[in-house]
Design an enzyme around this catalytic site. Sequence first.
Site, PDB file in Angstrom:
ATOM      1  N   CYS A 183      -7.214 -12.273 -15.016  1.00 25.07           N
ATOM      2  CA  CYS A 183      -7.854 -13.606 -15.073  1.00 25.07           C
ATOM      3  C   CYS A 183      -9.352 -13.368 -14.944  1.00 25.07           C
ATOM      4  CB  CYS A 183      -7.323 -14.494 -13.938  1.00 25.07           C
ATOM      5  SG  CYS A 183      -7.823 -13.918 -12.327  1.00 25.07           S
ATOM      6  N   ARG A 235      -6.355  -7.662 -12.250  1.00 28.66           N
ATOM      7  CA  ARG A 235      -5.153  -8.012 -11.495  1.00 28.66           C
ATOM      8  C   ARG A 235      -3.953  -7.103 -11.840  1.00 28.66           C
ATOM      9  NH1 ARG A 235      -6.214 -13.413  -9.746  1.00 28.66           N
ATOM     10  NH2 ARG A 235      -4.738 -13.067  -8.070  1.00 28.66           N
TER      11      ARG A 235
HETATM   12  C1  EPZ Z   1      -3.395 -13.178  -3.499  1.00 27.40           C
HETATM   13  O1  EPZ Z   1      -3.535 -12.642  -4.820  1.00 27.40           O
HETATM   14  C2  EPZ Z   1      -3.826 -14.626  -3.577  1.00 27.40           C
HETATM   15  N1  EPZ Z   1      -2.965 -15.359  -4.487  1.00 27.40           N
HETATM   16  C3  EPZ Z   1      -5.274 -14.714  -4.053  1.00 27.40           C
HETATM   17  O2  EPZ Z   1      -5.644 -16.089  -3.994  1.00 27.40           O
HETATM   18  C4  EPZ Z   1      -6.159 -13.940  -3.072  1.00 27.40           C
HETATM   19  O3  EPZ Z   1      -7.481 -13.955  -3.546  1.00 27.40           O
HETATM   20  C5  EPZ Z   1      -5.656 -12.491  -2.971  1.00 27.40           C
HETATM   21  O4  EPZ Z   1      -4.256 -12.485  -2.577  1.00 27.40           O
HETATM   22  C6  EPZ Z   1      -6.444 -11.691  -1.943  1.00 27.40           C
HETATM   23  O5  EPZ Z   1      -6.345 -12.297  -0.701  1.00 27.40           O
HETATM   24  C7  EPZ Z   1      -1.771 -15.806  -4.039  1.00 27.40           C
HETATM   25  O6  EPZ Z   1      -1.388 -15.582  -2.909  1.00 27.40           O
HETATM   26  C8  EPZ Z   1      -0.957 -16.614  -5.003  1.00 27.40           C
HETATM   27  P1  EPZ Z   1      -3.862  -8.726  -4.092  1.00 27.40           P
HETATM   28  P2  EPZ Z   1      -2.909 -11.180  -5.167  1.00 27.40           P
HETATM   29  O7  EPZ Z   1      -2.649  -8.155  -4.709  1.00 27.40           O
HETATM   30  O8  EPZ Z   1      -1.639 -11.007  -4.480  1.00 27.40           O
HETATM   31  C9  EPZ Z   1      -5.766  -5.096  -6.482  1.00 27.40           C
HETATM   32  C10 EPZ Z   1      -6.531 -18.086  -4.772  1.00 27.40           C
HETATM   33  O9  EPZ Z   1      -7.668 -18.454  -5.100  1.00 27.40           O
HETATM   34  N2  EPZ Z   1      -4.372  -4.754  -6.810  1.00 27.40           N
HETATM   35  O10 EPZ Z   1      -4.053  -8.651  -2.620  1.00 27.40           O
HETATM   36  O11 EPZ Z   1      -2.951 -11.015  -6.641  1.00 27.40           O
HETATM   37  C11 EPZ Z   1      -6.223  -6.355  -7.217  1.00 27.40           C
HETATM   38  O12 EPZ Z   1      -6.681  -6.027  -8.516  1.00 27.40           O
HETATM   39  C12 EPZ Z   1      -6.010 -16.743  -5.214  1.00 27.40           C
HETATM   40  O13 EPZ Z   1      -5.730 -18.767  -4.068  1.00 27.40           O
HETATM   41  C13 EPZ Z   1      -4.105  -3.560  -7.488  1.00 27.40           C
HETATM   42  O14 EPZ Z   1      -5.009  -2.787  -7.819  1.00 27.40           O
HETATM   43  O15 EPZ Z   1      -4.030 -10.250  -4.513  1.00 27.40           O
HETATM   44  C14 EPZ Z   1      -7.325  -6.879  -6.337  1.00 27.40           C
HETATM   45  O16 EPZ Z   1      -8.524  -6.203  -6.646  1.00 27.40           O
HETATM   46  C15 EPZ Z   1      -7.048 -15.991  -6.032  1.00 27.40           C
HETATM   47  N3  EPZ Z   1      -2.812  -3.271  -7.809  1.00 27.40           N
HETATM   48  C16 EPZ Z   1      -6.866  -6.497  -4.935  1.00 27.40           C
HETATM   49  O17 EPZ Z   1      -5.870  -5.465  -5.107  1.00 27.40           O
HETATM   50  C17 EPZ Z   1      -1.779  -4.102  -7.469  1.00 27.40           C
HETATM   51  O18 EPZ Z   1      -0.613  -3.762  -7.770  1.00 27.40           O
HETATM   52  C18 EPZ Z   1      -6.262  -7.655  -4.156  1.00 27.40           C
HETATM   53  O19 EPZ Z   1      -5.130  -8.092  -4.851  1.00 27.40           O
HETATM   54  C19 EPZ Z   1      -2.071  -5.310  -6.786  1.00 27.40           C
HETATM   55  C20 EPZ Z   1      -3.368  -5.612  -6.463  1.00 27.40           C
END
Ligand code: EPZ
Length: 417
Positions: free
Chosen positions: A116, A121
């Site tokens: 996005c 992501r």
């Molecule tokens: C959750 O997203 C939230 N969404 C996000 O909220 C929030 O910003 C984020 O956690 C961080 O707190 C929901 O809960 C629905 P991550 P998520 O996996 O699970 C990298 C909002 O505005 N990563 O903790 O997708 C990723 O690219 C939304 O409510 C990998 O590299 O977040 C990112 O840089 C936006 N490989 C970081 O980790 C993976 O397999 C954090 O991602 C997974 C993630």
Amino acid sequence: MGRYIVYGGKKLFGITDIHGSKNAALPVLCGCIINSGINVIRNCPKITDVFNTCHILEKAGCKIKWDGSTVIVDSSKARFIVIDDELTGRMRSSIIFMGAFCGRFKKAVVSKPGGCRIGKRPVDIHIEALEQMGVVITEGLNCFSCSAGKMKPCEINLRFPSVGATENIMLTASCINGVTVIKNAACEPEIECLAEFLTSIGAETVCENGKITVCGTDKFNNTEFSIIPDRIEAGTYIAACACAGGEIFLKNANVSHMKKVIEVFEKTGCKISFCDGGIYVKSSGKDITPQNVKTGVYPYFPTDMQPQLMSVLTLAKGTSIINESVFENRFNHALELNKMGANIEIDGCVAAIKGVTKLEACELTAFDLRAGAGLIIAALTCDGISYVNGAEYIKRGYEAIDKSFADLGVSVRFENR
Ligand code: EPZ
């Protein structure tokens, strides 16, 4: 589609209710697939992402019934479906249905969720962990096909405490007899909420200091469960008061989930106190103290509050620094704020925000949910009328933000287009 029309230049005064947490409701609703019974989920926010999750549950044969902010999910007749790109395209977090389906149906086919505006992501952490649990995953051009007939409890050590990956593992592990341990797990309040939900249906799950222990089972029970308040929604209104000024009370906000957010906004000059019913905020909206903030995983300053904080700091008495350490492209709102007269320079994941005396009302565009909230906050500080396009992003995560701001004495009006 649609936009919000923001009538700025007024301080905030009033009381508003904080709704249930989007990021807690989504994994809990997804978890309702697991127990093949009746799940009464209270304090569920009426937002697009929840409606999309309920749409997937209904496509999978669940019966959904709303009663106020309570949603009753009867998953007794749930069946396997492909989570196709029509579904993952609406909401990329539907990737966590992979875990729930592997748990309940011992298989899953999930289209690859796109990136996005805030980042690519990837889901590599999800995939590696489920494979370690014995799920055989075949990666196709557009989807992941999972065969989960031979899963086993194990100890998983995440390279990064991904929220979504932690949730996927918890949902899968709840259906594996034995004890699964997740180390370096995400420990956001929303994760703890999911742990309490899984415990309530029969899979005892304990979070402590970044380690999660899931006692999986094949015997589940019905549940009545309440979603925690949305700490990001509450933080959004604190930010609005911090720069527009005023006195507000946020009913049902849970201060224990917001320590770092409260610490930062007190440093900007807000007076914040709390009683058992919620959080009280008072601010002159002037003499905002600049800040140097780095976003991080819980309990550090949440990335989901970064755009809202940036809007406040555009009016600080000096230069602030924000280091966005979680997502690689989460400064889209800075360009929009500069259109209003802000003075923000971006260098990679660091934003330098030189405070200005005021912002100008104008037409703005939101590119993601929290950026949209940040733009509304900035527009509230301007004399005159601003337009924030991209209302559909904001509706994904804020139940009736126009009503909440009306409770607080200012006018933010939704206009369909
Ligand atoms: C959750 O997203 C939230 N969404 C996000 O909220 C929030 O910003 C984020 O956690 C961080 O707190 C929901 O809960 C629905 P991550 P998520 O996996 O699970 C990298 C909002 O505005 N990563 O903790 O997708 C990723 O690219 C939304 O409510 C990998 O590299 O977040 C990112 O840089 C936006 N490989 C970081 O980790 C993976 O397999 C954090 O991602 C997974 C993630």
